[in-house]
Design an enzyme around this catalytic site. Structure first.
Site, PDB file in Angstrom:
ATOM      1  N   ASP A 131       0.837  -1.198   0.000  1.00 35.18           N
ATOM      2  CA  ASP A 131       0.000   0.000   0.000  1.00 35.18           C
ATOM      3  C   ASP A 131       0.876   1.253   0.000  1.00 35.18           C
ATOM      4  OD1 ASP A 131      -2.296   1.496  -0.006  1.00 35.18           O
ATOM      5  OD2 ASP A 131      -2.617   1.399   2.155  1.00 35.18           O
ATOM      6  N   CYS A 185     -19.805 -11.606  -7.928  1.00 34.75           N
ATOM      7  CA  CYS A 185     -20.732 -10.709  -7.228  1.00 34.75           C
ATOM      8  C   CYS A 185     -22.167 -10.904  -7.735  1.00 34.75           C
ATOM      9  CB  CYS A 185     -20.320  -9.251  -7.423  1.00 34.75           C
ATOM     10  SG  CYS A 185     -18.887  -8.763  -6.429  1.00 34.75           S
ATOM     11  N   CYS A 188     -25.884  -9.194  -6.710  1.00 33.02           N
ATOM     12  CA  CYS A 188     -25.859  -8.679  -5.335  1.00 33.02           C
ATOM     13  C   CYS A 188     -25.477  -7.195  -5.323  1.00 33.02           C
ATOM     14  CB  CYS A 188     -24.861  -9.472  -4.493  1.00 33.02           C
ATOM     15  SG  CYS A 188     -24.686  -8.867  -2.798  1.00 33.02           S
ATOM     16  N   CYS A 195     -24.044   1.514   1.868  1.00 35.39           N
ATOM     17  CA  CYS A 195     -23.161   2.678   2.036  1.00 35.39           C
ATOM     18  C   CYS A 195     -23.979   3.910   2.411  1.00 35.39           C
ATOM     19  CB  CYS A 195     -22.371   2.940   0.761  1.00 35.39           C
ATOM     20  SG  CYS A 195     -21.264   4.377   0.906  1.00 35.39           S
ATOM     21  N   CYS A 211     -16.470   8.994   0.613  1.00 40.15           N
ATOM     22  CA  CYS A 211     -16.214   7.796   1.423  1.00 40.15           C
ATOM     23  C   CYS A 211     -15.877   8.191   2.869  1.00 40.15           C
ATOM     24  CB  CYS A 211     -15.061   7.015   0.801  1.00 40.15           C
ATOM     25  SG  CYS A 211     -14.637   5.510   1.678  1.00 40.15           S
ATOM     26  N   CYS A 238     -13.691   2.784   7.646  1.00 47.51           N
ATOM     27  CA  CYS A 238     -15.066   2.284   7.584  1.00 47.51           C
ATOM     28  C   CYS A 238     -15.049   0.891   6.966  1.00 47.51           C
ATOM     29  CB  CYS A 238     -15.931   3.223   6.751  1.00 47.51           C
ATOM     30  SG  CYS A 238     -17.631   2.648   6.522  1.00 47.51           S
ATOM     31  N   CYS A 241     -19.077  -1.593   3.762  1.00 48.89           N
ATOM     32  CA  CYS A 241     -19.267  -2.317   2.499  1.00 48.89           C
ATOM     33  C   CYS A 241     -18.638  -3.707   2.544  1.00 48.89           C
ATOM     34  CB  CYS A 241     -18.741  -1.515   1.314  1.00 48.89           C
ATOM     35  SG  CYS A 241     -16.957  -1.263   1.301  1.00 48.89           S
ATOM     36  N   CYS A 245     -20.846  -7.749   2.899  1.00 49.23           N
ATOM     37  CA  CYS A 245     -20.549  -8.619   1.753  1.00 49.23           C
ATOM     38  C   CYS A 245     -20.735 -10.088   2.135  1.00 49.23           C
ATOM     39  CB  CYS A 245     -19.119  -8.372   1.283  1.00 49.23           C
ATOM     40  SG  CYS A 245     -18.627  -9.462  -0.090  1.00 49.23           S
TER      41      CYS A 245
END
Length: 307
Positions: A131, A185, A188, A195, A211, A238, A241, A245
């Site tokens: 990252d 996915c 869905c 959110c 966000c 956060c 989301c 899932c």
């Protein structure tokens, strides 16, 4: 077995030995598919005040500009899903920030992994990334077959969900490429529906400026009124989301001790977070990614949630 296969197998077995959840390999090449998407995302100002996203556009799309002579991108994932979680009645931290700073923990594992590889293979050119630097991690992880990019733009796997860090070794070794997996996915839309700020503006497209993670971490100024009564007590990051899932029902607790929450993270009440001092902040988050927002940033977030 030829050299490419031998080295590829060796890297993957070492990755398992160092605790990585998945390891996939892709050819170090220009990310042709991602280029127009990144350009459009920036033009839409979805990066908000994350101006660093405008920098090094070419390097984000071509790893050969980061490592001279690069031939392969080795993508790895490392589980951080916690066995113990915060009380939902308290101000909340994103689960990735419960323990020690993942940048340092995983980068050390990568360096040690490469050191062992070089003992067996010999010297090769490389850089490790966690990252950090202009690397499109999810694009490379998708290419290497670790998972698919979900509607919430997180990388998802059928076996492990999405609560894991991504990392890369860009190197000049010729290796055997893996292939992308299919998207699962389907129809869905739980992440989109859940959110509270409607930051997921299209399939796999996030308006970063809406966000909650952006507001609580990246934003250096005052939090805009837009976020009022929409942050659901998230004071750093956060997970909404990801929490909704369905694939994350397969998340298993991490075995990495350094990612486990300390007692303050687990047990502080809202009032204790409101009363946090600079000294307590430094003690609780001494080695944490939360240090990125600094005491003033976390206090700003808590005060905004308390208004």
């Amino acid at each position: 077995m030829d050299t490419k296969e031998k080295y590829s197998n060796l890297i993957k077995s070492k990755a398992v030995a160092f605790g990585f959840q998945s390891c996939g390999i892709s050819k170090a090449d220009f990310l042709e598919e991602e280029a127009p998407h990144l350009e459009q995302w920036l033009q839409n100002n979805f990066h908000g005040e994350m101006h660093y996203m405008e920098n090094h556009f070419d390097k984000r799309l071509d790893p050969r500009l980061l490592v001279e002579g690069a031939k392969s991108v080795v993508s790895l994932s490392y589980n951080y899903f916690p066995a113990e979680q915060q009380n939902n009645a308290d101000f909340k931290l994103s689960k990735y920030a419960y323990g020690e700073d993942y940048h340092e923990v995983i980068k050390e594992k990568l360096r040690n992994l490469v050191a062992e590889l070089q003992q067996e293979i010999g010297a090769f050119a490389f850089r490790v990334f966690v990252d950090s630097a202009p690397v499109l991690e999810k694009a490379w992880a998708k290419r290497s077959g670790i998972g698919w990019v979900g509607k919430n733009s997180n990388l998802i796997t059928k076996k492990n969900g999405s609560f894991y860090f991504l990392a890369e070794i860009i190197c000049d070794l010729e290796l055997i490429e893996d292939f992308p997996v299919t998207d699962h996915c389907g129809s869905c839309t739980r992440c989109i529906d859940a959110c509270p700020t409607k930051a997921i503006v299209a399939d796999k497209v996030i308006d970063g400026s809406k966000c909650i993670s952006y507001a609580t971490i990246e934003l250096k100024d005052q939090i805009p009124d837009f976020f009022k009564d929409k942050m659901e007590d998230w004071m750093f990051g956060c997970d909404i989301c990801q929490d909704v899932c369905p694939w994350n029902r397969f998340s298993a607790p991490t075995l990495e001790e350094k990612f486990r929450p300390n007692s303050a993270v687990k047990n502080f009440t809202k009032q204790e977070w409101k009363d946090i001092t600079r000294e307590i902040f430094s003690s609780v988050f001494k080695k944490s990614a939360v240090m990125r927002t600094k005491f003033s940033g976390l206090k700003r977030n808590i005060d905004f949630l308390s208004e």
